[in-house]
Design a protein around this motif. Structure first.
Motif, PDB file in Angstrom:
ATOM      1  N   ALA A 284     -14.920   4.013 -24.346  1.00  0.00           N
ATOM      2  CA  ALA A 284     -14.122   5.239 -24.449  1.00  0.00           C
ATOM      3  C   ALA A 284     -13.250   5.449 -23.222  1.00  0.00           C
ATOM      4  CB  ALA A 284     -15.041   6.444 -24.637  1.00  0.00           C
ATOM      5  N   ARG A 285     -13.573   4.786 -22.118  1.00  0.00           N
ATOM      6  CA  ARG A 285     -12.834   5.010 -20.868  1.00  0.00           C
ATOM      7  C   ARG A 285     -11.872   3.875 -20.512  1.00  0.00           C
ATOM      8  NH1 ARG A 285     -15.854   8.758 -17.903  1.00  0.00           N
ATOM      9  NH2 ARG A 285     -17.210   9.884 -19.326  1.00  0.00           N
ATOM     10  N   ILE A 286     -12.020   2.735 -21.161  1.00  0.00           N
ATOM     11  CA  ILE A 286     -11.236   1.576 -20.733  1.00  0.00           C
ATOM     12  C   ILE A 286      -9.765   1.765 -21.063  1.00  0.00           C
ATOM     13  CG2 ILE A 286     -11.438   0.177 -22.840  1.00  0.00           C
ATOM     14  CD1 ILE A 286     -12.141  -2.162 -20.815  1.00  0.00           C
ATOM     15  N   LYS A 287      -8.909   1.445 -20.127  1.00  0.00           N
ATOM     16  CA  LYS A 287      -7.464   1.591 -20.289  1.00  0.00           C
ATOM     17  C   LYS A 287      -6.825   0.212 -20.169  1.00  0.00           C
ATOM     18  CE  LYS A 287      -7.337   6.293 -18.420  1.00  0.00           C
ATOM     19  NZ  LYS A 287      -8.782   6.422 -18.269  1.00  0.00           N
ATOM     20  N   ILE A 288      -6.040  -0.158 -21.176  1.00  0.00           N
ATOM     21  CA  ILE A 288      -5.440  -1.482 -21.227  1.00  0.00           C
ATOM     22  C   ILE A 288      -3.915  -1.337 -21.214  1.00  0.00           C
ATOM     23  CG2 ILE A 288      -5.238  -3.597 -22.570  1.00  0.00           C
ATOM     24  CD1 ILE A 288      -8.014  -3.023 -23.684  1.00  0.00           C
ATOM     25  N   PRO A 289      -3.257  -1.783 -20.142  1.00  0.00           N
ATOM     26  CA  PRO A 289      -1.805  -1.592 -20.015  1.00  0.00           C
ATOM     27  C   PRO A 289      -1.000  -2.099 -21.202  1.00  0.00           C
ATOM     28  CG  PRO A 289      -2.720  -2.321 -17.931  1.00  0.00           C
ATOM     29  CD  PRO A 289      -3.848  -2.382 -18.930  1.00  0.00           C
ATOM     30  N   ALA A 290      -1.430  -3.180 -21.843  1.00  0.00           N
ATOM     31  CA  ALA A 290      -0.679  -3.730 -22.980  1.00  0.00           C
ATOM     32  C   ALA A 290      -0.577  -2.728 -24.121  1.00  0.00           C
ATOM     33  CB  ALA A 290      -1.333  -5.015 -23.471  1.00  0.00           C
ATOM     34  N   SER A 343     -11.816  -7.923 -14.138  1.00  0.00           N
ATOM     35  CA  SER A 343     -12.501  -9.212 -14.044  1.00  0.00           C
ATOM     36  C   SER A 343     -12.518 -10.008 -15.338  1.00  0.00           C
ATOM     37  CB  SER A 343     -13.951  -8.989 -13.579  1.00  0.00           C
ATOM     38  OG  SER A 343     -14.672  -8.244 -14.546  1.00  0.00           O
ATOM     39  N   LYS A 344     -12.373  -9.354 -16.486  1.00  0.00           N
ATOM     40  CA  LYS A 344     -12.501 -10.039 -17.770  1.00  0.00           C
ATOM     41  C   LYS A 344     -11.202 -10.069 -18.572  1.00  0.00           C
ATOM     42  CE  LYS A 344     -17.019 -10.581 -17.313  1.00  0.00           C
ATOM     43  NZ  LYS A 344     -17.661 -11.904 -17.206  1.00  0.00           N
ATOM     44  N   ILE A 345     -10.655  -8.912 -18.833  1.00  0.00           N
ATOM     45  CA  ILE A 345      -9.523  -8.832 -19.775  1.00  0.00           C
ATOM     46  C   ILE A 345      -8.215  -9.273 -19.130  1.00  0.00           C
ATOM     47  CG2 ILE A 345      -8.262  -7.333 -21.343  1.00  0.00           C
ATOM     48  CD1 ILE A 345     -10.704  -5.536 -21.409  1.00  0.00           C
ATOM     49  N   ARG A 346      -7.933  -8.740 -17.961  1.00  0.00           N
ATOM     50  CA  ARG A 346      -6.658  -9.049 -17.312  1.00  0.00           C
ATOM     51  C   ARG A 346      -6.449 -10.553 -17.118  1.00  0.00           C
ATOM     52  NH1 ARG A 346      -4.596  -6.266 -11.651  1.00  0.00           N
ATOM     53  NH2 ARG A 346      -2.508  -7.176 -11.635  1.00  0.00           N
ATOM     54  N   PRO A 347      -7.428 -11.295 -16.579  1.00  0.00           N
ATOM     55  CA  PRO A 347      -7.224 -12.741 -16.418  1.00  0.00           C
ATOM     56  C   PRO A 347      -7.018 -13.463 -17.754  1.00  0.00           C
ATOM     57  CG  PRO A 347      -9.074 -11.997 -15.085  1.00  0.00           C
ATOM     58  CD  PRO A 347      -8.714 -10.857 -15.981  1.00  0.00           C
TER      59      PRO A 347
END
Length: 429
Positions: A284-290, A343-347
């Motif tokens: 619920a808190r994760i923010k993904i720039p894409a 550590s996980k999504i961005r890379p």
């Protein structure tokens, strides 16, 4: 499309909208001239007020908190503001959750407005609210969001219920009048309260302070310019009322709470109830720039069109969250969410971008070389009057088969990535 709830998209006001074919504000004004339509609205509101929460999916459901719940105190009731909220913010939770549960236009409030109306102005206000709510609910349907929303009543925001709910979840201090006044004085003293007159006897108040990051501004109607401390107290009280009721709702449903923006008060809520955080709490808190700036409608269309890629992405995301929770010593969902992203999504997303860029560059280079050879062959054929050579040359120019098959193979490998859905989302902007 999400699956699992027969209640998705069912709101008491939709029945009135469908029965009277109300699509616009003009339709509402026309229908309300009919005594039967007004009586039917009252009947449905009375019935909706007594509806109990039911058939809310037990997993991958999030409660719409402050800034998302349209009926919360301090939220602007004007359709243009509500539409912006729907279009900009709801996609930010649907990249992870299947359902958002919220109250929407309140049957309780409609019942109260209708029963207590005595003056012409009262009826005019009820009709105005109805027009805005009809536009809102029709928009939710038109963009496909209704399939992902389970409408469910929440406790009212009256003083009695507010104190009861705050006590139930151990947050009675958040609705203490003295604390609210102290906070209002603090932000006013630090120069973080802003007042702008935006109409006759109308003022727009907002707070810009780290403690209340994400708190929406609100309109205040009165003859004279309000004092900054009064405006701040009104905004803070409204926000905390919504936060407490929504937190109590989330606790009762054992579901995470999503709000527009984040404040330290949510960390305090977590600290006051030190249960082990769940994967969904972090989701619920994760923010993904894409996904930032992608409209709710576009996100829903992408989910539907790329359903298998979406499920693969979400599965990988849940796995990454679970692993991070296990290894992290933090008890803050916001901090864990940021760790998952970094550590996980961005890379993984960066790796897709790199592979696609490399594949496209190599293919364009080989395609250019093949076209050059084909053009020369076509020119020779034309001079030598050999039609069959023109055909071969044109085919060679248009279809460099080895390069094409290699590029296709590269794309298939890229599409198998867990983060391919995010790459598609970025291209949808």
């Amino acid at each position: 499309m999400a699956n699992g709830s027969s209640s998705a998209g069912n709101h008491w006001l939709y029945q009135w909208i469908d029965e009277y074919e109300a699509k616009s504000v003009a339709d509402v004004a026309d229908r309300m001239k009919n005594g039967g339509a007004a009586s039917r609205l009252q009947e449905l509101a009375a019935r909706g007020q007594n509806t109990e929460a039911s058939d809310i999916p037990l997993s991958l459901t999030v409660v719409a908190g402050p800034g998302l719940e349209p009926e919360a105190p301090g939220m602007c009731a004007d359709y243009e503001c509500q539409q912006r909220n729907i279009d900009l913010n709801f996609g930010n939770v649907l990249h992870y959750f299947d359902y958002v549960t919220m109250e929407g236009p309140s049957a309780r409030l409609y019942n109260s407005r209708i029963n207590n109306a005595s003056k012409k102005r009262d009826f005019e206000l009820t009709e105005w609210f109805l027009g805005q709510d009809v536009l809102l609910l029709n928009h939710i349907r038109n963009i496909g969001l209704a399939d992902y929303v389970v409408f469910s009543p929440k406790a009212c925001y009256c003083r009695q219920h507010l104190k009861e709910k705050a006590n139930d979840i151990g947050l009675a201090h958040l609705v203490d009048d003295e604390m609210v006044e102290d906070l209002a004085k603090l932000v006013s003293r630090e120069g973080n309260v802003h007042l702008v007159q935006d109409g006759p006897r109308t003022w727009y108040a907002s707070i810009r302070h780290p403690l209340f990051d994400g708190l929406a501004g609100s309109q205040i109607r009165q003859k004279t310019r309000p004092k900054k401390t009064e405006a701040a107290a009104s905004l803070i009280r409204n926000w905390l009322s919504a936060a407490v009721i929504d937190a109590a709702t989330a606790r009762g449903l054992e579901a995470p709470l999503a709000s527009f923006g984040s404040t330290s008060f949510f960390d305090r809520m977590q600290a006051a109830n030190p249960e082990k955080m769940s994967i969904d709490d972090v989701g619920a808190r994760i923010k993904i720039p894409a996904l930032v700036g992608l409209s709710t409608k576009s996100l829903i269309e992408l989910r539907n069109n790329e359903y298998h890629h979406f499920e693969k992405f979400r599965g990988a995301l849940r796995e990454a969250i679970a692993e991070t929770i296990e290894k992290s010593e933090s008890d803050s969902p916001d901090r864990v969410a940021e760790m998952v992203w970094q550590s996980k999504i961005r890379p993984a997303v960066a790796d897709i971008e790199r592979k696609i860029a490399a594949s496209d560059t190599a293919f364009r280079f080989k395609l250019g070389a093949a076209v050059g050879v084909g053009s020369i062959a076509a020119a020779i054929g034309l001079v030598a009057s050999l039609p069959w050579l023109i055909g071969v040359g044109t085919l060679a120019a248009a279809t460099p088969l080895p390069q094409f098959f290699k590029a296709t193979e590269d794309r298939q490998q890229i599409k198998s990535s867990d983060m391919y859905f995010l790459w598609k989302a970025k291209r949808a902007h």
